[in-house]
Design a protein around this motif. Structure first.
Motif, short mmCIF file in Angstrom:
data_model
loop_
_atom_site.label_atom_id
_atom_site.label_comp_id
_atom_site.label_asym_id
_atom_site.label_seq_id
_atom_site.Cartn_x
_atom_site.Cartn_y
_atom_site.Cartn_z
N ASP A 1 0.69 -1.48 0.05
CA ASP A 1 0.23 0.04 0.02
C ASP A 1 0.88 1.31 0.02
OD1 ASP A 1 -2.58 -1.50 0.24
OD2 ASP A 1 -2.62 -1.43 2.33
N ASP A 2 2.21 1.22 0.29
CA ASP A 2 2.99 2.41 0.24
C ASP A 2 3.01 3.08 -0.90
OD1 ASP A 2 3.33 2.22 3.07
OD2 ASP A 2 5.01 1.02 2.84
N GLU A 3 3.14 4.59 -0.88
CA GLU A 3 3.68 5.16 -2.10
C GLU A 3 5.20 5.41 -1.62
OE1 GLU A 3 2.13 6.53 -4.65
OE2 GLU A 3 0.31 5.52 -4.28
N PRO A 4 6.01 5.75 -3.05
CA PRO A 4 7.38 5.77 -2.59
C PRO A 4 7.63 6.90 -2.01
CG PRO A 4 6.80 5.40 -4.98
CD PRO A 4 5.55 5.38 -4.25
N ARG A 5 6.94 8.37 -1.69
CA ARG A 5 7.30 9.21 -0.94
C ARG A 5 6.99 8.83 0.68
NH1 ARG A 5 2.57 11.07 -3.69
NH2 ARG A 5 0.67 10.93 -2.22
N ASP A 6 6.06 8.00 0.75
CA ASP A 6 5.97 7.51 2.09
C ASP A 6 6.90 6.58 2.73
OD1 ASP A 6 3.16 8.42 2.01
OD2 ASP A 6 2.52 6.31 1.33
N VAL A 7 7.52 5.99 1.79
CA VAL A 7 8.78 5.14 2.41
C VAL A 7 9.97 5.77 2.60
CG1 VAL A 7 10.23 3.06 1.48
CG2 VAL A 7 8.03 3.11 1.20
N VAL A 8 10.01 6.91 1.46
CA VAL A 8 11.27 7.84 1.63
C VAL A 8 10.98 8.69 2.94
CG1 VAL A 8 12.42 9.72 0.65
CG2 VAL A 8 11.89 8.07 -0.74
N ALA A 9 9.89 9.19 3.29
CA ALA A 9 9.77 10.23 4.70
C ALA A 9 10.01 9.46 5.67
CB ALA A 9 8.47 10.68 4.45
N ARG A 10 9.23 8.06 5.89
CA ARG A 10 9.57 7.16 6.88
C ARG A 10 10.99 6.83 7.26
NH1 ARG A 10 5.72 3.71 5.61
NH2 ARG A 10 7.06 2.24 4.69
N GLU A 11 11.46 6.26 6.20
CA GLU A 11 12.95 5.65 6.34
C GLU A 11 13.79 6.76 6.65
OE1 GLU A 11 13.29 2.76 6.83
OE2 GLU A 11 11.32 2.26 6.53
N GLY A 12 13.61 8.00 6.01
CA GLY A 12 14.50 9.09 6.10
C GLY A 12 14.22 9.64 7.54
N ALA A 13 13.12 9.69 8.28
CA ALA A 13 12.88 10.14 9.60
C ALA A 13 13.67 9.14 10.41
CB ALA A 13 11.42 10.12 9.87
N ALA A 14 13.46 7.76 10.36
CA ALA A 14 14.17 6.87 10.98
C ALA A 14 15.74 6.92 11.03
CB ALA A 14 13.77 5.59 10.87
N ALA A 15 16.35 7.12 9.84
CA ALA A 15 17.77 6.95 9.94
C ALA A 15 18.19 8.52 10.55
CB ALA A 15 18.02 7.17 8.29
N LEU A 16 17.53 9.50 10.24
CA LEU A 16 17.97 10.62 11.02
C LEU A 16 17.80 10.72 12.65
CD1 LEU A 16 16.35 13.35 8.70
CD2 LEU A 16 18.77 13.33 9.15
N ARG A 17 16.81 9.75 13.05
CA ARG A 17 16.81 9.69 14.36
C ARG A 17 18.00 8.74 14.82
NH1 ARG A 17 11.04 8.85 13.57
NH2 ARG A 17 9.87 10.63 14.04
N ALA A 18 18.26 7.79 14.13
CA ALA A 18 19.48 6.66 14.46
C ALA A 18 20.60 7.56 14.40
CB ALA A 18 19.59 5.81 13.49
N ARG A 19 20.80 8.69 13.75
CA ARG A 19 22.07 9.61 13.76
C ARG A 19 22.12 10.55 14.83
NH1 ARG A 19 24.30 12.31 8.65
NH2 ARG A 19 25.98 12.66 10.15
N GLY A 20 21.02 10.63 15.64
CA GLY A 20 20.97 11.77 16.69
C GLY A 20 20.21 12.82 16.43
#
Length: 174
Positions: free
Chosen positions: A53-72
């Motif tokens: 069900d995901d749109e590409p922009r959904d995946v980019v936003a969700r994964e980008g937020a998770a990766a940024l959180r992982a970096r602090g």
């Protein structure tokens, strides 16, 4: 038992060392914007049919937020935008609205899945933009990745390849 504990500590230290942290002086509070000029790929296989069900922009936003959180980074909000990236002025306004240090924009510009089924590979191109609340561009760039996975899901689901490319792009942000 001691060997198990030692192995666990070594593996944990290695995992923590592999994630680059936010550089000193870099913005710490950010808003993430996910965008895509790529249309949603057709489902491939059982996993994609069930979870597709995901749109590409959904995946980019969700994964980008998770990766940024992982970096602090502290992610104050996640926004989605259809089509191309917002302008620098729109990014600055968004940073002011959220009272953030910067807006991080990740745009999926290419997703080539022609080698997904036979080789488990995909070509992913992402553009990134980091804009401060004053409208100053802190970082911009484009990254092209050839991702490769051997798992069944990766050979049938484009999201794992986009996730891998987003993580690589976020690692290069200031």
């Amino acid at each position: 038992m001691r060997a198990f504990l030692l192995a666990t500590v070594v593996m944990l230290a290695a995992a923590c060392a592999g994630t680059p942290r936010r550089p000193e002086g870099a913005p710490s509070r950010v808003v993430v914007v996910g965008a895509s000029v790529v249309s949603k790929p057709a489902p491939r296989g059982l996993v994609a049919d069930v979870f597709g069900d995901d749109e590409p922009r959904d995946v980019v936003a969700r994964e980008g937020a998770a990766a940024l959180r992982a970096r602090g980074y502290q992610v104050l909000g996640v926004e989605l935008t259809p089509g191309p990236a917002p302008t620098v002025e729109q990014c600055a306004a968004m940073a002011r609205q959220y009272q953030a240090d910067a807006t991080v924009v990740l745009v999926l510009t290419r997703l080539d899945l022609s080698a997904l089924q036979p080789l488990g590979r995909a070509e992913v191109r992402l553009e990134s933009l980091v804009v401060g609340p004053d409208g100053r561009v802190l970082s911009s760039g484009e990254r092209q990745s050839a991702t490769s996975e051997n798992l069944y899901r990766a050979q049938t689901d484009w999201r794992s390849h986009v996730r891998q490319a987003v993580i690589r792009t976020v690692r290069e942000l200031p």
